[in-house]
Scaffold this motif. Structure first.
Motif, PDB file in Angstrom:
ATOM      1  N   ASP A   1      -8.522   4.122 -13.817  1.00  0.00           N
ATOM      2  CA  ASP A   1      -8.042   2.885 -13.241  1.00  0.00           C
ATOM      3  C   ASP A   1      -6.707   3.137 -12.555  1.00  0.00           C
ATOM      4  O   ASP A   1      -5.651   3.029 -13.156  1.00  0.00           O
ATOM      5  CB  ASP A   1      -7.880   1.873 -14.389  1.00  0.00           C
ATOM      6  CG  ASP A   1      -7.712   0.474 -13.859  1.00  0.00           C
ATOM      7  OD1 ASP A   1      -7.624   0.317 -12.634  1.00  0.00           O
ATOM      8  OD2 ASP A   1      -7.655  -0.449 -14.685  1.00  0.00           O
ATOM      9  N   THR A   2      -6.770   3.518 -11.302  1.00  0.00           N
ATOM     10  CA  THR A   2      -5.519   3.820 -10.605  1.00  0.00           C
ATOM     11  C   THR A   2      -4.986   2.547  -9.964  1.00  0.00           C
ATOM     12  O   THR A   2      -5.715   1.809  -9.322  1.00  0.00           O
ATOM     13  CB  THR A   2      -5.701   4.897  -9.534  1.00  0.00           C
ATOM     14  OG1 THR A   2      -6.861   4.557  -8.784  1.00  0.00           O
ATOM     15  CG2 THR A   2      -5.872   6.265 -10.140  1.00  0.00           C
ATOM     16  N   ILE A   3      -3.708   2.320 -10.173  1.00  0.00           N
ATOM     17  CA  ILE A   3      -3.083   1.106  -9.653  1.00  0.00           C
ATOM     18  C   ILE A   3      -2.198   1.487  -8.471  1.00  0.00           C
ATOM     19  O   ILE A   3      -1.333   2.350  -8.585  1.00  0.00           O
ATOM     20  CB  ILE A   3      -2.234   0.436 -10.753  1.00  0.00           C
ATOM     21  CG1 ILE A   3      -3.162  -0.071 -11.852  1.00  0.00           C
ATOM     22  CG2 ILE A   3      -1.393  -0.692 -10.183  1.00  0.00           C
ATOM     23  CD1 ILE A   3      -2.445  -0.514 -13.100  1.00  0.00           C
ATOM     24  N   HIS A   4      -2.454   0.848  -7.347  1.00  0.00           N
ATOM     25  CA  HIS A   4      -1.587   1.093  -6.195  1.00  0.00           C
ATOM     26  C   HIS A   4      -0.634  -0.072  -6.040  1.00  0.00           C
ATOM     27  O   HIS A   4      -1.057  -1.205  -5.921  1.00  0.00           O
ATOM     28  CB  HIS A   4      -2.413   1.259  -4.924  1.00  0.00           C
ATOM     29  CG  HIS A   4      -3.247   2.499  -4.950  1.00  0.00           C
ATOM     30  ND1 HIS A   4      -2.692   3.753  -4.760  1.00  0.00           N
ATOM     31  CD2 HIS A   4      -4.557   2.680  -5.173  1.00  0.00           C
ATOM     32  CE1 HIS A   4      -3.655   4.646  -4.872  1.00  0.00           C
ATOM     33  NE2 HIS A   4      -4.792   4.038  -5.126  1.00  0.00           N
ATOM     34  N   ARG A   5       0.656   0.273  -6.059  1.00  0.00           N
ATOM     35  CA  ARG A   5       1.652  -0.781  -5.864  1.00  0.00           C
ATOM     36  C   ARG A   5       2.237  -0.667  -4.465  1.00  0.00           C
ATOM     37  O   ARG A   5       2.355   0.433  -3.924  1.00  0.00           O
ATOM     38  CB  ARG A   5       2.768  -0.650  -6.897  1.00  0.00           C
ATOM     39  CG  ARG A   5       2.333  -1.088  -8.270  1.00  0.00           C
ATOM     40  CD  ARG A   5       3.490  -0.954  -9.250  1.00  0.00           C
ATOM     41  NE  ARG A   5       2.985  -0.685 -10.590  1.00  0.00           N
ATOM     42  CZ  ARG A   5       2.534  -1.611 -11.421  1.00  0.00           C
ATOM     43  NH1 ARG A   5       2.554  -2.876 -11.054  1.00  0.00           N
ATOM     44  NH2 ARG A   5       2.078  -1.291 -12.606  1.00  0.00           N
ATOM     45  N   LEU A   6       2.605  -1.800  -3.921  1.00  0.00           N
ATOM     46  CA  LEU A   6       3.219  -1.790  -2.594  1.00  0.00           C
ATOM     47  C   LEU A   6       4.588  -1.138  -2.681  1.00  0.00           C
ATOM     48  O   LEU A   6       5.307  -1.350  -3.656  1.00  0.00           O
ATOM     49  CB  LEU A   6       3.374  -3.227  -2.101  1.00  0.00           C
ATOM     50  CG  LEU A   6       2.053  -3.980  -1.943  1.00  0.00           C
ATOM     51  CD1 LEU A   6       2.321  -5.463  -1.815  1.00  0.00           C
ATOM     52  CD2 LEU A   6       1.313  -3.463  -0.725  1.00  0.00           C
TER      53      LEU A   6
ATOM     54  N   GLN B   1       1.003  -5.247  -7.125  1.00  0.00           N
ATOM     55  CA  GLN B   1      -0.258  -4.486  -7.103  1.00  0.00           C
ATOM     56  C   GLN B   1      -1.086  -4.893  -5.893  1.00  0.00           C
ATOM     57  O   GLN B   1      -1.469  -6.052  -5.741  1.00  0.00           O
ATOM     58  CB  GLN B   1      -1.062  -4.738  -8.380  1.00  0.00           C
ATOM     59  CG  GLN B   1      -0.425  -4.092  -9.592  1.00  0.00           C
ATOM     60  CD  GLN B   1      -1.282  -4.287 -10.826  1.00  0.00           C
ATOM     61  OE1 GLN B   1      -2.471  -4.014 -10.809  1.00  0.00           O
ATOM     62  NE2 GLN B   1      -0.665  -4.776 -11.882  1.00  0.00           N
ATOM     63  N   GLU B   2      -1.346  -3.893  -5.075  1.00  0.00           N
ATOM     64  CA  GLU B   2      -1.961  -4.104  -3.775  1.00  0.00           C
ATOM     65  C   GLU B   2      -3.276  -4.899  -3.840  1.00  0.00           C
ATOM     66  O   GLU B   2      -3.443  -5.913  -3.160  1.00  0.00           O
ATOM     67  CB  GLU B   2      -2.219  -2.724  -3.167  1.00  0.00           C
ATOM     68  CG  GLU B   2      -2.335  -2.719  -1.691  1.00  0.00           C
ATOM     69  CD  GLU B   2      -2.497  -1.298  -1.163  1.00  0.00           C
ATOM     70  OE1 GLU B   2      -1.601  -0.472  -1.390  1.00  0.00           O
ATOM     71  OE2 GLU B   2      -3.517  -1.032  -0.531  1.00  0.00           O
ATOM     72  N   SER B   3      -4.206  -4.423  -4.667  1.00  0.00           N
ATOM     73  CA  SER B   3      -5.533  -5.040  -4.642  1.00  0.00           C
ATOM     74  C   SER B   3      -5.479  -6.483  -5.154  1.00  0.00           C
ATOM     75  O   SER B   3      -6.232  -7.333  -4.693  1.00  0.00           O
ATOM     76  CB  SER B   3      -6.508  -4.204  -5.465  1.00  0.00           C
ATOM     77  OG  SER B   3      -5.985  -4.022  -6.743  1.00  0.00           O
ATOM     78  N   LEU B   4      -4.573  -6.759  -6.096  1.00  0.00           N
ATOM     79  CA  LEU B   4      -4.500  -8.116  -6.630  1.00  0.00           C
ATOM     80  C   LEU B   4      -3.904  -9.075  -5.610  1.00  0.00           C
ATOM     81  O   LEU B   4      -4.365 -10.206  -5.455  1.00  0.00           O
ATOM     82  CB  LEU B   4      -3.690  -8.136  -7.935  1.00  0.00           C
ATOM     83  CG  LEU B   4      -4.269  -7.295  -9.070  1.00  0.00           C
ATOM     84  CD1 LEU B   4      -3.475  -7.493 -10.353  1.00  0.00           C
ATOM     85  CD2 LEU B   4      -5.726  -7.642  -9.318  1.00  0.00           C
ATOM     86  N   ILE B   5      -2.874  -8.627  -4.889  1.00  0.00           N
ATOM     87  CA  ILE B   5      -2.265  -9.478  -3.855  1.00  0.00           C
ATOM     88  C   ILE B   5      -3.307  -9.778  -2.776  1.00  0.00           C
ATOM     89  O   ILE B   5      -3.531 -10.921  -2.395  1.00  0.00           O
ATOM     90  CB  ILE B   5      -1.023  -8.793  -3.248  1.00  0.00           C
ATOM     91  CG1 ILE B   5       0.086  -8.713  -4.302  1.00  0.00           C
ATOM     92  CG2 ILE B   5      -0.527  -9.535  -2.009  1.00  0.00           C
ATOM     93  CD1 ILE B   5       1.349  -8.030  -3.850  1.00  0.00           C
ATOM     94  N   LEU B   6      -3.961  -8.719  -2.312  1.00  0.00           N
ATOM     95  CA  LEU B   6      -4.937  -8.868  -1.238  1.00  0.00           C
ATOM     96  C   LEU B   6      -6.071  -9.811  -1.638  1.00  0.00           C
ATOM     97  O   LEU B   6      -6.389 -10.766  -0.936  1.00  0.00           O
ATOM     98  CB  LEU B   6      -5.492  -7.495  -0.857  1.00  0.00           C
ATOM     99  CG  LEU B   6      -6.502  -7.495   0.277  1.00  0.00           C
ATOM    100  CD1 LEU B   6      -6.230  -6.324   1.213  1.00  0.00           C
ATOM    101  CD2 LEU B   6      -7.914  -7.377  -0.241  1.00  0.00           C
ATOM    102  N   SER B   7      -6.644  -9.582  -2.823  1.00  0.00           N
ATOM    103  CA  SER B   7      -7.827 -10.358  -3.162  1.00  0.00           C
ATOM    104  C   SER B   7      -7.483 -11.803  -3.507  1.00  0.00           C
ATOM    105  O   SER B   7      -8.219 -12.715  -3.138  1.00  0.00           O
ATOM    106  CB  SER B   7      -8.614  -9.683  -4.280  1.00  0.00           C
ATOM    107  OG  SER B   7      -7.764  -9.393  -5.339  1.00  0.00           O
TER     108      SER B   7
END
Ligand code: GTP
Ligand code: MG
Length: 521
Positions: free
Chosen positions: A274-279, A353-359
């Motif tokens: 579970d890799t987390i990408h942060r802005l 967290q990139e994916s959470l902001i986007l979604s």
């Protein structure tokens, strides 16, 4: 010791990539400018055995130093090092693993130079580049090895022929010409016919490259009372010039590429994927939303061409609600079927967290769009569900954000001007391909001219919402003082505004609070 106020530069900016779990990690290093390095050190051509043995000695030291390195394969000025699949070496941090490997290898190369070239001075410091590649299963890791060994064979066979031809008096150009387009068996033939060399008799170190691994060896440690030997299995770092393409070596050395057994596969391992990408910090972030298959959607719902004012108002209303829900969005810009949302630099939404902001931004938009459809199109049933795609962009300076927005606005202008002409032509009886043909290669002013001449339309009188798109932002609409029992209280109210204006420097100067620090744009 307490962290200094400067410590955030590490904590918030350094992102060390962790290599994915349950993959074999391969570090491949390659001598930098070894063409030159081998020339100035007078290496034998095409293969210098001492140079290759020096490389092998370095690889041996690597396996002795790093326990999790299970195998190494080298040829010419390159070496690949294989870490076991489940290694936790430096928590699989890429930069640590890569830098340690190249630097340790280089140190050993310099240290051992004298052992292999006792009468040659090291004239220039050798140095190596390196990369890390991950392979997820036995097939790909074995194929990687095969790829390198096939490369070794092809290059060495070519080089052997080439240098034999040159040493026999041909120029390098002639030798190249002779070998052009030849197959492997032609080269073997050439060596045999012209130089009585059987390629297979060439030293295996040249033909096969070198493998380094730990071999299990039975050694006698002492004798028992009756004189019988007592042996112990020891692992000895071994160099061998053997085939690693076929199955034979791997069948007899199954422990080298041992896969982590399922019995060890605990939930902890699963979590590592579970890799987390942060802005990145100190960056403004843009989420750009774009309707998918909008042509079809607008056809089904008989939206006006080229612009449906109601549909655009629905986009703006949805955008305004998104901005009310996410206070960190400082600005929105939309036209046609897209909307860009600018998040303030310091947003902590979902810990960046990139994916959470986007979604979340995307689905909130979709949700309010569908919910408000009835309000905007009371007579039109929603026959097809709209769906949107989104991407996320990061910009380190407000100036670049403004340039991004200007770019989108220029795009709005360009497409709207084109579409206005196109649909006017179509509505006036031209078919679509004719309309495209008429507009092909026209400049902006030609299109204005066309609208004016043919349709007595002044493009600049078209609604600003179509021409300029929509800017959504907060505006201070009221400021009042409420007199309390003992003190005056000042209240501000910020409302969402949608304006159809140019986002030129004048606009940003008039609304400096949008970026807080955007005065200099
Ligand atoms: P970069 O790796 O891009 O920095 O260039 P490079 O000059 O190192 O070339 P590359 O890695 O593609 O190829 C290695 C080069 O090293 C060969 O082309 C040879 O010129 C030289 N080389 C490697 N091993 C030997 C050797 O045993 N003898 C000789 N004479 N040259 C060698
Ligand atoms: Mg090289």
């Amino acid at each position: 010791m307490a962290n200094s106020k400067y410590e955030y530069v590490k904590r918030e900016f350094e992102f060390d990539r962790s290599l994915p779990a349950s993959n074999w990690i391969v570090v491949r290093i390659d001598g930098c400018h070894f063409h030159r390095f081998s020339e100035i050190h007078d290496f034998e051509k095409p293969n210098d055995e001492s140079a290759l043995r020096l490389m092998n000695a370095c690889a041996t030291s690597m396996l002795e130093k790093f326990r999790d390195m299970v195998f190494a394969y080298g040829v010419s000025d390159e070496y690949s090092f294989f870490f076991r699949e489940g290694t936790e070496f430096y928590q699989r941090r890429e930069s640590k693993i890569l830098s340690l490997c190249v630097s340790f290898f280089t140190s050993v190369y310099v240290m051992k130079w004298k052992d292999f070239f006792p009468s040659k001075e090291l004239k220039e410091p050798p140095y190596f580049d390196g990369r890390v590649v991950c392979y997820p299963n036995l097939k790909t890791i074995r194929d990687y090895m095969a790829w390198r060994q096939v490369d070794c064979h092809t290059n060495n066979q070519y080089n052997t022929c080439f240098w034999m031809l040159v040493k026999s008096g041909r120029t390098e150009k002639e030798a190249q010409q002779t070998l052009k387009g030849t197959f492997s068996k032609d080269k073997n033939e050439l060596l045999l016919q012209q130089f009585q060399i059987n390629y297979d008799d060439e030293p295996a170190i040249f033909r096969k490259g070198s493998c380094v691994y730990r071999a299990k060896v039975e050694t006698k440690v002492k004798s028992d009372d009756h004189g019988n030997p007592i042996t112990r299995t020891q692992s000895v770092t071994t160099v061998a010039n053997i085939d690693i393409i076929g199955p034979q070596f791997w069948e007899t050395h199954q422990d080298i590429l041992h896969e982590v057994g399922t019995e060890k596969c605990k939930y902890e391992l699963v979590k590592k994927f579970d890799t987390i990408h942060r802005l990145p910090r100190c960056n403004w972030t843009i989420v750009r939303i774009n309707a998918c298959q909008f042509d079809q959607f607008s056809l089904i719902h008989t939206l006006d061409k080229p612009n449906d004012e109601t549909a655009l108002r629905l986009m703006n209303a949805s955008a305004s609600l998104v901005m009310e829900w996410f206070p960190d969005i400082i600005f929105g810009y939309g036209f046609n079927n897209e909307y860009s949302f600018v998040f303030q630099e310091k947003t902590e939404l979902y810990q960046r967290q990139e994916s959470l902001i986007l979604s979340s931004c995307l689905t909130y938009f979709t949700s309010v769009y569908v919910t408000m459809w009835k309000e905007f199109f009371p007579k039109k049933e929603l026959l097809q569900l709209p769906h949107f795609e989104a991407e996320i962009l990061c910009y380190p300076k407000p100036k670049i954000i403004c340039d991004y927005l200007s770019w989108r606005q220029a795009e709005c202008h360009r497409t709207n001007q084109y579409n206005t002409c196109f649909w006017m032509l179509v509505k006036s009886g031209k078919d679509k391909s004719e309309a495209h043909e008429i507009l092909k290669g026209t400049l902006s002013k030609d299109k204005n001219e066309l609208l004016f001449q043919r349709f007595q339309m002044n493009y600049n009188n078209e609604p600003a919402m179509f021409r300029k798109g929509s800017c959504a932002y907060r505006q201070k609409v009221e400021e009042f003082t409420k007199v309390g029992d003992s003190e005056n209280v000042t209240r501000e109210r910020w409302d969402m505004t949608v304006a159809h204006v140019d986002m030129k420097p004048g606009f940003w100067r008039k609304h400096p609070y949008i970026f807080n620090q955007c005065h200099s744009v």
